[in-house]
Enzyme design. Structure first.
Site, PDB file in Angstrom:
ATOM      1  N   CYS A 126      15.692  41.029 -19.592  1.00 50.94           N
ATOM      2  CA  CYS A 126      15.890  40.832 -18.148  1.00 50.94           C
ATOM      3  C   CYS A 126      14.879  39.800 -17.675  1.00 50.94           C
ATOM      4  O   CYS A 126      14.319  39.057 -18.498  1.00 50.94           O
ATOM      5  CB  CYS A 126      15.785  42.160 -17.387  1.00 50.94           C
ATOM      6  SG  CYS A 126      14.169  42.956 -17.485  1.00 50.94           S
TER       7      CYS A 126
ATOM      8  N   ARG B  76      14.718  46.620 -15.724  1.00 51.31           N
ATOM      9  CA  ARG B  76      15.996  46.877 -16.405  1.00 51.31           C
ATOM     10  C   ARG B  76      15.905  46.931 -17.918  1.00 51.31           C
ATOM     11  O   ARG B  76      16.399  47.879 -18.546  1.00 51.31           O
ATOM     12  CB  ARG B  76      17.026  45.810 -15.985  1.00 51.31           C
ATOM     13  CG  ARG B  76      17.434  45.904 -14.532  1.00 51.31           C
ATOM     14  CD  ARG B  76      18.150  44.650 -14.049  1.00 51.31           C
ATOM     15  NE  ARG B  76      17.254  43.500 -14.024  1.00 51.31           N
ATOM     16  CZ  ARG B  76      17.600  42.265 -13.711  1.00 51.31           C
ATOM     17  NH1 ARG B  76      18.863  42.012 -13.410  1.00 51.31           N
ATOM     18  NH2 ARG B  76      16.714  41.288 -13.675  1.00 51.31           N
TER      19      ARG B  76
ATOM     20  N   ASP C 146      19.399  43.430 -10.144  1.00 42.96           N
ATOM     21  CA  ASP C 146      17.935  43.509 -10.187  1.00 42.96           C
ATOM     22  C   ASP C 146      17.480  44.538  -9.159  1.00 42.96           C
ATOM     23  O   ASP C 146      17.678  44.336  -7.956  1.00 42.96           O
ATOM     24  CB  ASP C 146      17.374  42.115  -9.862  1.00 42.96           C
ATOM     25  CG  ASP C 146      15.858  42.065  -9.957  1.00 42.96           C
ATOM     26  OD1 ASP C 146      15.224  43.134 -10.001  1.00 42.96           O
ATOM     27  OD2 ASP C 146      15.320  40.946  -9.991  1.00 42.96           O
TER      28      ASP C 146
HETATM   29  P1  4NP Z   1      13.463  43.199 -14.092  1.00 41.26           P
HETATM   30  O1  4NP Z   1      13.066  43.235 -12.536  1.00 41.26           O
HETATM   31  O2  4NP Z   1      13.898  41.776 -14.391  1.00 41.26           O
HETATM   32  O3  4NP Z   1      14.595  44.166 -14.192  1.00 41.26           O
HETATM   33  O4  4NP Z   1      12.223  43.630 -14.877  1.00 41.26           O
HETATM   34  C1  4NP Z   1      12.118  42.385 -11.984  1.00 41.26           C
HETATM   35  C2  4NP Z   1      10.783  42.683 -12.118  1.00 41.26           C
HETATM   36  C3  4NP Z   1       9.825  41.882 -11.525  1.00 41.26           C
HETATM   37  C4  4NP Z   1      10.228  40.766 -10.805  1.00 41.26           C
HETATM   38  C5  4NP Z   1      11.565  40.460 -10.682  1.00 41.26           C
HETATM   39  C6  4NP Z   1      12.509  41.274 -11.291  1.00 41.26           C
HETATM   40  N1  4NP Z   1       9.248  39.964 -10.176  1.00 41.26           N
HETATM   41  O5  4NP Z   1       9.638  39.015  -9.470  1.00 41.26           O
HETATM   42  O6  4NP Z   1       8.056  40.200 -10.338  1.00 41.26           O
END
Ligand code: 4NP
Length: 152
Positions: free
Chosen positions: A9, A15, A122
């Site tokens: 991800c 995720r 997300d």
């Molecule tokens: P992930 O979610 O891609 O599912 O781990 C996110 C976690 C952190 C961030 C964006 C999406 N961030 O911008 O820090």
């Protein structure tokens, strides 16, 4: 040959750690290795988001010991299948592929379900219901992936 699956991800804290934990819980560890990574490096070295840890725990899975890492081009050599959560992850990963064989290893996780939803949303800026939804979408795909592995 051991099947090696990488869940990817953006941040590797919401995720894909959940996807790693859910699939690990459904496969034979002697034949299938499962890992996860993020295309961005914002959270390298961190544990998963507490909301992902909580929803995993609710379904009997401990993901609290996972450590965030960034996706690297070496992962194309290391892994047999790379499952990404959304179209943006797909574009980011495929952009790093050096040949068609590497590109062919990459697919959207939800292509492995019967649902019309193609992206795991997300949940980072949303509430806990977002994490429950994310869990359920990932769980459906992992059931199908685990069944396919078992039938091989
Ligand atoms: P992930 O979610 O891609 O599912 O781990 C996110 C976690 C952190 C961030 C964006 C999406 N961030 O911008 O820090």
């Amino acid at each position: 040959m051991k099947t090696k699956i990488l869940m990817v991800c953006l941040g590797n804290i919401c995720r894909s750690p959940l996807a790693e934990g859910i699939l690990k819980n459904k496969v034979d560890p002697t034949t299938t290795f499962v890992d996860s990574a993020g295309t961005a490096g914002y959270h390298i070295g961190n544990a998963p988001d507490p909301r992902s840890i909580a929803v995993a725990k609710k379904y009997g899975i401990d993901i609290s010991k996972q450590v965030c890492r960034k996706f690297t081009v070496q992962d194309f050599e290391e892994f047999t299948n790379i499952y990404v959560m959304d179209n943006s992850n797909y574009n980011n990963v495929v952009a790093l592929a050096q040949n068609q064989e590497q590109k062919n290893k990459v697919s959207l996780l939800l292509e492995h379900t019967n649902t019309s939803t193609t992206e795991v949303p997300d949940p980072y800026y949303g509430g806990d219901q977002g994490f429950e939804n994310v869990h359920n979408l990932i769980d459906q795909a992992c059931n199908n992936i685990a069944k396919t592995l078992k039938d091989q």
